[in-house]
Design an enzyme around this catalytic site. Structure first.
Site, PDB file in Angstrom:
ATOM      1  N   GLU A 248       0.871  -1.188   0.000  1.00 24.77           N
ATOM      2  CA  GLU A 248       0.000   0.000   0.000  1.00 24.77           C
ATOM      3  C   GLU A 248       0.900   1.228   0.000  1.00 24.77           C
ATOM      4  O   GLU A 248       1.499   1.557   1.027  1.00 24.77           O
ATOM      5  CB  GLU A 248      -0.860   0.030   1.275  1.00 24.77           C
ATOM      6  CG  GLU A 248      -1.877  -1.078   1.386  1.00 24.77           C
ATOM      7  CD  GLU A 248      -3.103  -0.829   0.529  1.00 24.77           C
ATOM      8  OE1 GLU A 248      -3.222   0.249  -0.074  1.00 24.77           O
ATOM      9  OE2 GLU A 248      -3.928  -1.745   0.455  1.00 24.77           O
ATOM     10  N   CYS A 282      -2.510   9.487   2.178  1.00 26.27           N
ATOM     11  CA  CYS A 282      -2.179   8.756   0.952  1.00 26.27           C
ATOM     12  C   CYS A 282      -3.250   8.953  -0.099  1.00 26.27           C
ATOM     13  O   CYS A 282      -2.955   9.031  -1.278  1.00 26.27           O
ATOM     14  CB  CYS A 282      -1.984   7.275   1.250  1.00 26.27           C
ATOM     15  SG  CYS A 282      -3.379   6.529   2.078  1.00 26.27           S
TER      16      CYS A 282
HETATM   17  P1  NAD Z   1       8.281   4.990   4.566  1.00 22.01           P
HETATM   18  O1  NAD Z   1       8.306   4.143   3.356  1.00 22.01           O
HETATM   19  O2  NAD Z   1       9.386   5.923   4.808  1.00 22.01           O
HETATM   20  O3  NAD Z   1       8.169   4.102   5.883  1.00 22.01           O
HETATM   21  C1  NAD Z   1       7.104   3.196   6.089  1.00 22.01           C
HETATM   22  C2  NAD Z   1       7.565   2.126   7.070  1.00 22.01           C
HETATM   23  O4  NAD Z   1       8.572   1.339   6.454  1.00 22.01           O
HETATM   24  C3  NAD Z   1       8.168   2.671   8.363  1.00 22.01           C
HETATM   25  O5  NAD Z   1       7.679   1.899   9.432  1.00 22.01           O
HETATM   26  C4  NAD Z   1       9.664   2.475   8.148  1.00 22.01           C
HETATM   27  O6  NAD Z   1      10.376   2.332   9.343  1.00 22.01           O
HETATM   28  C5  NAD Z   1       9.674   1.189   7.355  1.00 22.01           C
HETATM   29  N1  NAD Z   1      10.903   0.951   6.573  1.00 22.01           N
HETATM   30  C6  NAD Z   1      11.785   1.848   6.098  1.00 22.01           C
HETATM   31  N2  NAD Z   1      12.776   1.229   5.401  1.00 22.01           N
HETATM   32  C7  NAD Z   1      12.486  -0.093   5.428  1.00 22.01           C
HETATM   33  C8  NAD Z   1      13.106  -1.258   4.870  1.00 22.01           C
HETATM   34  N3  NAD Z   1      14.209  -1.190   4.129  1.00 22.01           N
HETATM   35  N4  NAD Z   1      12.520  -2.459   5.096  1.00 22.01           N
HETATM   36  C9  NAD Z   1      11.377  -2.550   5.798  1.00 22.01           C
HETATM   37  N5  NAD Z   1      10.748  -1.486   6.365  1.00 22.01           N
HETATM   38  C10 NAD Z   1      11.304  -0.270   6.169  1.00 22.01           C
HETATM   39  O7  NAD Z   1       6.867   5.768   4.504  1.00 22.01           O
HETATM   40  P2  NAD Z   1       6.307   6.858   5.520  1.00 22.01           P
HETATM   41  O8  NAD Z   1       6.973   8.155   5.244  1.00 22.01           O
HETATM   42  O9  NAD Z   1       6.289   6.314   6.907  1.00 22.01           O
HETATM   43  O10 NAD Z   1       4.787   6.948   5.071  1.00 22.01           O
HETATM   44  C11 NAD Z   1       4.307   7.861   4.124  1.00 22.01           C
HETATM   45  C12 NAD Z   1       3.984   7.132   2.835  1.00 22.01           C
HETATM   46  O11 NAD Z   1       3.002   6.136   3.084  1.00 22.01           O
HETATM   47  C13 NAD Z   1       3.375   8.046   1.799  1.00 22.01           C
HETATM   48  O12 NAD Z   1       3.901   7.753   0.540  1.00 22.01           O
HETATM   49  C14 NAD Z   1       1.901   7.678   1.858  1.00 22.01           C
HETATM   50  O13 NAD Z   1       1.194   7.987   0.703  1.00 22.01           O
HETATM   51  C15 NAD Z   1       1.968   6.225   2.135  1.00 22.01           C
HETATM   52  N6  NAD Z   1       0.706   5.729   2.691  1.00 22.01           N
HETATM   53  C16 NAD Z   1      -0.033   4.831   1.958  1.00 22.01           C
HETATM   54  C17 NAD Z   1      -1.234   4.356   2.454  1.00 22.01           C
HETATM   55  C18 NAD Z   1      -2.072   3.379   1.682  1.00 22.01           C
HETATM   56  O14 NAD Z   1      -2.931   2.748   2.270  1.00 22.01           O
HETATM   57  N7  NAD Z   1      -1.858   3.184   0.386  1.00 22.01           N
HETATM   58  C19 NAD Z   1      -1.685   4.783   3.718  1.00 22.01           C
HETATM   59  C20 NAD Z   1      -0.901   5.684   4.422  1.00 22.01           C
HETATM   60  C21 NAD Z   1       0.293   6.130   3.909  1.00 22.01           C
END
Ligand code: NAD
Length: 504
Positions: A248, A282
């Site tokens: 997602e 998002c």
């Molecule tokens: P991010 O990708 O920076 O981090 C998301 C999660 O992934 C965090 O918990 C982070 O610690 C973890 N992470 C980071 N590197 C990783 C790795 N190499 N392996 C595994 N996990 C890792 O995203 P963010 O800034 O926390 O969130 C914002 C983003 O999320 C935006 O792009 C937003 O649109 C999206 N979002 C999507 C939805 C949806 O349902 N489609 C909902 C909410 C947010």
């Protein structure tokens, strides 16, 4: 160990002596700390979750439903406590936190009550060629699901995976965002109050390394919500163990306004869709395409509405600070680039992106290939473009690599236009409304990801279909056997021709 990280920007997570220190994005004040889980700790959590998963699955649909409804009630009863924590840790106003909690408990309730009907055993037709077979389909839990969450909706978003995975009979190991670990821990702790017997929902805390450790800790599926860039790393890591993933990611959601639209409703929706939660949604509206016949009056209404919106630290502000301070650089880059390329700021401008709060910015005349139109901004900004008709609106709406949500405002053609937009979900004459409909699946296409949370598809996402074919009686002739005769073969050919040989 001393505090490492750039504490100069309020809200940036810091690591101190084995603890993750969470601070307010508005004030920089420490909200609390949690122990960081290293790779061994994550593996341990997954190993302990395995027997817990077996116990939880054996509770059956009715037993799980009871516990999940108790959890839903606990969250509801302690609403003030969790909304206050969300305000302090994520920065959002408490009323917005309440709204997030309301749709969250609605989803827990739906998943708990529907799981048996959607996933339980059911007879399916066995068809003419297998009339002696009783065919049964059921959906078995996967085992242990790893859930990796973002910070923007720290309860609602991960719960789309957690509640549905639990209702389907899995145990969950949850890695909340490093920007909102305390909200994540609160969810884990309240679940343990209603399920004290086994670690059916466990929290692991830390930054990207903890998420990476969870991806390769032997879980049966990873449900990831976050950025497209991180999703690619997770898929690459999961490929090594053939671990399935639910992805997602972000979006660049369009809102389309037709010539016959209710312009007051469309302007109100665009302001809410674009600016609420500081644009850190998002499925937030980022681009608006308006029929030329109503462009000027729509823009006037939108501008007036946006000018009355102000962010702040107060619990009742319209929205709070940028939760992730580094996002300020992205928002500033998009606005500056749009202005440098001929765009006009009809509300706000470069100076609006000071941080930690970002004032609303409405941009017009931005070239379609500018970053502000193509990339996820994740701030309280909107681009507004004039189109000659709805064909052009749809074409431009579909002109980014993303495809998460969308909205259409049209009296006559709403559903038709909604179908033509390349997105997982589209609201007609409202915005974001699909997120609160528990029976509708939620997820994207393209760079927005794949797989679904919510609804029947969201429950099935955390299961494996199990097909059972039970022979009720033997046929007078052998078919699936080396003893099959020429006479039987001839009969089968005649049957095939009569059943499937006609063109209609
Ligand atoms: P991010 O990708 O920076 O981090 C998301 C999660 O992934 C965090 O918990 C982070 O610690 C973890 N992470 C980071 N590197 C990783 C790795 N190499 N392996 C595994 N996990 C890792 O995203 P963010 O800034 O926390 O969130 C914002 C983003 O999320 C935006 O792009 C937003 O649109 C999206 N979002 C999507 C939805 C949806 O349902 N489609 C909902 C909410 C947010």
């Amino acid at each position: 160990m001393t505090v490492t990280d750039q504490t100069s920007r309020p809200g940036t997570p810091a690591f101190d002596g084995g603890f993750l220190v969470s601070s307010s994005p508005a004030t920089g004040e420490e909200v609390g700390r949690v122990p960081v889980s290293d790779a061994d700790g994550v593996r341990d959590a997954v190993e302990k979750a395995r027997p817990a998963a077996a116990w939880w699955a054996a509770l059956g649909y009715a037993g799980r439903r009871t516990r999940l409804l108790q959890w839903r009630a606990t969250i509801t009863q302690r609403l003030d406590e969790i909304t206050d924590l969300m305000h302090r840790e994520n920065g959002k106003p408490t009323d917005d936190a309440m709204l997030e909690l309301l749709i969250t408990v609605h989803h827990i309730d739906w998943a708990a009550k529907k799981a048996a009907k959607v996933l339980g055993p059911r007879r399916v037709a066995s068809g003419m060629l297998a009339s002696n077979i009783a065919a049964t389909l059921e959906y078995a839990p996967l085992g242990v699901v790893g859930v990796i969450g973002p910070w923007n909706y720290p309860v609602f978003t991960p719960m789309g995976s957690i509640a549905y995975a639990l209702a389907a009979g899995n145990a969950v190991v949850f890695k909340p965002s490093e920007y909102t670990p305390l909200v994540g821990k609160w969810l884990v702790d309240t679940f343990a109050e209603v399920v004290p017997e086994h670690p059916v929902l466990t929290g692991v805390y830390g930054g990207g390394e903890t998420g990476a450790a969870l991806t390769s800790a032997g879980v049966d599926k990873i449900a990831f919500t976050g950025s497209t860039a991180t999703a690619k790393k997770i898929m690459a890591a999961a490929a090594a163990t053939l671990t399935p993933v639910l992805i997602e990611c972000g979006g660049k959601d369009p809102l389309v306004v037709d010539a016959d639209a209710d312009l007051d409703a469309a302007a109100d929706a665009a302001v809410w869709g674009g600016l609420s939660n500081g644009g850190q949604t998002c499925i937030g509206t980022e681009r608006v395409y308006v029929h030329e016949a109503v462009y000027e009056p729509f823009l006037a209404k939108l501008t007036k509405a946006a000018e009355s919106i102000t962010p702040g630290e107060a619990v009742d502000a319209h929205y709070g600070p940028a939760t992730m301070p580094s996002q300020l650089d992205v928002i500033r880059r998009h606005v500056d680039d749009a202005l440098a390329r001929g765009g006009k700021a009809v509300v706000g401008g470069s100076e609006s992106v000071s941080g930690p709060f970002v004032e609303p910015v409405i941009l017009t005349d931005v070239p379609e290939d500018a970053a502000a139109v193509q990339e996820e901004t994740f701030g309280p900004t909107l681009t507004v473009s004039k189109v000659k008709d709805m064909d052009e609106a749809v074409e431009r709406a579909n002109g980014t690599p993303y495809g998460l949500g969308a909205a259409v405002f049209s009296k006559r053609r709403g559903v038709e236009l909604a179908r033509r937009i390349r997105s997982g979900m589209t609201s007609v004459n409202s915005v974001l409304s699909f997120a609160g409909v528990a029976s509708l699946p939620f997820g994207g296409v393209g760079d927005s990801g794949f797989g679904r949370i919510h609804g029947e598809d969201g429950l099935r996402e955390f299961t494996r279909p199990k097909a059972i074919a039970r022979q009720r009686f033997g046929l007078p002739m052998a078919i699936y056997s080396f003893t099959r005769t020429d006479k039987t073969n001839a009969l089968l050919v005649r049957t095939m021709k009569s059943l499937y040989g006609r063109r209609r």
